[in-house]
Scaffold this active site. Structure first.
Site, PDB file in Angstrom:
ATOM      1  N   LYS A 160       1.107 -31.937 101.846  1.00  0.00           N
ATOM      2  CA  LYS A 160       1.194 -32.074 103.304  1.00  0.00           C
ATOM      3  C   LYS A 160       2.668 -32.183 103.695  1.00  0.00           C
ATOM      4  O   LYS A 160       3.191 -33.275 103.937  1.00  0.00           O
ATOM      5  CB  LYS A 160       0.387 -33.305 103.730  1.00  0.00           C
ATOM      6  CG  LYS A 160      -0.125 -33.232 105.145  1.00  0.00           C
ATOM      7  CD  LYS A 160      -1.172 -34.307 105.371  1.00  0.00           C
ATOM      8  CE  LYS A 160      -1.366 -34.597 106.834  1.00  0.00           C
ATOM      9  NZ  LYS A 160      -1.814 -33.487 107.662  1.00  0.00           N
TER      10      LYS A 160
HETATM   11  N1  PPE Z   1      -5.822 -29.101 107.314  1.00  0.00           N
HETATM   12  C1  PPE Z   1      -4.592 -29.351 107.825  1.00  0.00           C
HETATM   13  C2  PPE Z   1      -3.595 -28.266 107.845  1.00  0.00           C
HETATM   14  C3  PPE Z   1      -4.304 -30.627 108.308  1.00  0.00           C
HETATM   15  O1  PPE Z   1      -3.102 -30.876 108.803  1.00  0.00           O
HETATM   16  C4  PPE Z   1      -5.291 -31.622 108.291  1.00  0.00           C
HETATM   17  C5  PPE Z   1      -5.004 -32.989 108.846  1.00  0.00           C
HETATM   18  C6  PPE Z   1      -6.553 -31.320 107.747  1.00  0.00           C
HETATM   19  C7  PPE Z   1      -6.781 -30.039 107.269  1.00  0.00           C
HETATM   20  C8  PPE Z   1      -7.636 -32.348 107.618  1.00  0.00           C
HETATM   21  O2  PPE Z   1      -7.299 -33.311 106.658  1.00  0.00           O
HETATM   22  P1  PPE Z   1      -7.836 -34.806 106.707  1.00  0.00           P
HETATM   23  O3  PPE Z   1      -7.158 -35.473 107.836  1.00  0.00           O
HETATM   24  O4  PPE Z   1      -7.458 -35.381 105.391  1.00  0.00           O
HETATM   25  O5  PPE Z   1      -9.299 -34.725 106.888  1.00  0.00           O
HETATM   26  N2  PPE Z   1      -4.125 -33.009 109.943  1.00  0.00           N
HETATM   27  C9  PPE Z   1      -3.482 -34.242 110.304  1.00  0.00           C
HETATM   28  C10 PPE Z   1      -2.318 -34.015 111.236  1.00  0.00           C
HETATM   29  C11 PPE Z   1      -2.598 -33.657 112.637  1.00  0.00           C
HETATM   30  C12 PPE Z   1      -1.339 -33.609 113.495  1.00  0.00           C
HETATM   31  O6  PPE Z   1      -1.321 -32.841 114.444  1.00  0.00           O
HETATM   32  O7  PPE Z   1      -0.389 -34.358 113.245  1.00  0.00           O
HETATM   33  C13 PPE Z   1      -4.478 -35.293 110.770  1.00  0.00           C
HETATM   34  O8  PPE Z   1      -5.596 -34.972 111.174  1.00  0.00           O
HETATM   35  O9  PPE Z   1      -4.127 -36.476 110.670  1.00  0.00           O
END
Ligand code: PPE
Length: 307
Positions: A160
């Site tokens: 990330k």
């Molecule tokens: N894909 C991406 C690219 C992504 O950034 C997130 C989280 C997810 C999938 C889902 O992952 P999870 O949160 O572990 O279920 N995105 C984070 C950032 C959002 C932002 O705009 O800042 C979040 O949801 O916290």
């Protein structure tokens, strides 16, 4: 977007500092080259006070993201866990979004980030439904992006890293400028990958599927949570690639993410999805609310109380 409301404290390099003092120099290395890794974690209001959802899994992913980028964090998972708990206590909000961030700091410029000092912060703020309350309730309209999702030969999507989000921002801006709520990115093979900040699922004839990790996605913790729920609810689940047109012909499509929660997608590229009823999505939303609020028997282990 709602402006951030300042809180009392931010955890920065080992201590809680006043909100206004959590600042960096403009020559902070990461500002120039995107060399930062981060997490997004939610703390939910429960009858026993604020509870952080799947904290250790988020912190493990944080440490793994740092490892991919050869970033040496001077804190252990235990120290970071304590930092998150201390921060929630210090700010006194019943529910919030937490943002651990590790970045190349001030001291050296140029493209070898290993020469810059590593700084670590955990901030939190109050963040409502990412795609809006109405979106959460009635579904959002999504546009398949003309931008391709980064893949692991370019920027490893399972780490990330802040730099990945320049790709996300291009897709998000394109969708919003075209009058949609959110984007869907395809991978280099032309298959559905994920949203700019969410994973994606589809339901067709009671079979629920999501692209596998090998399709070039972030392995979402909400995605993993939903996969566990599907087993609990005896629903048929497959990890498989699907195409853009398979989205159009789905019965239900939804995003998952820490910020987004579980958000139905009611339209893709102007095609309405299914009948407009989302029975499986709704079931999963209810289960997710119960789990995050400490009301789901057997899943108490997912919560870290900051009381
Ligand atoms: N894909 C991406 C690219 C992504 O950034 C997130 C989280 C997810 C999938 C889902 O992952 P999870 O949160 O572990 O279920 N995105 C984070 C950032 C959002 C932002 O705009 O800042 C979040 O949801 O916290």
């Amino acid at each position: 977007m709602v402006a951030i409301q300042p809180l009392a404290k931010i955890w920065l390099d080992g201590q809680l500092v006043d909100w206004d003092r959590a600042q960096v120099h403009v020559l902070t290395h990461a500002l120039h080259y995107g060399y930062a890794v981060f997490e997004g974690i939610r703390c939910h209001a429960t009858s026993r006070g604020p509870a952080i959802f799947r904290l250790d899994e988020h912190l493990e992913r944080f440490l793994n993201s740092a490892k991919v980028y050869r970033m040496k964090l001077p804190y252990s998972l235990e120290q970071l866990r304590q930092a998150c708990v201390d921060l929630v206590r210090a700010n006194g909000l019943p529910a919030a979004y937490l943002r651990p961030l590790a970045f190349s700091g001030y001291g050296e410029m140029g493209l070898d980030p290993t020469k810059a000092p590593v700084q670590v912060a955990v901030a939190m703020w109050s963040w409502g439904a990412y795609l809006g309350e109405a979106g959460q309730e009635h579904g959002v309209r999504a546009l398949v992006s003309s931008w391709t999702r980064v893949d692991s030969r370019m920027l490893p999507p399972q780490a990330k890293c802040a730099a990945n989000y320049a790709n996300s921002a291009l897709a998000k801006m394109e969708a919003v400028a075209a009058g949609y709520d959110e984007a869907i990115l395809l991978n280099s093979a032309g298959m559905v990958a994920e949203g700019p900040g969410e994973n994606i699922f589809r339901v067709k004839k009671d079979v629920v599927s999501t692209p596998p990790a090998s399709s070039g996605i972030l392995r979402g913790i909400t995605r993993d949570t939903v996969i566990e729920f599907l087993a609990d609810e005896h629903l048929v689940f497959r990890r498989n690639d699907f195409t853009r047109e398979e989205l159009f012909t789905s019965d239900e499509v939804f995003y998952t993410g820490t910020a987004a929660g579980i958000t139905p997608i009611r339209e893709v590229d102007g095609r309405p999805i299914g009948t407009g009823d989302y029975p499986i999505t709704r079931r999963l939303q209810r289960r997710y609310a119960a789990a995050t609020e400490g009301r789901l028997p057997g899943r108490e282990g997912w919560l870290t109380y900051a009381t």
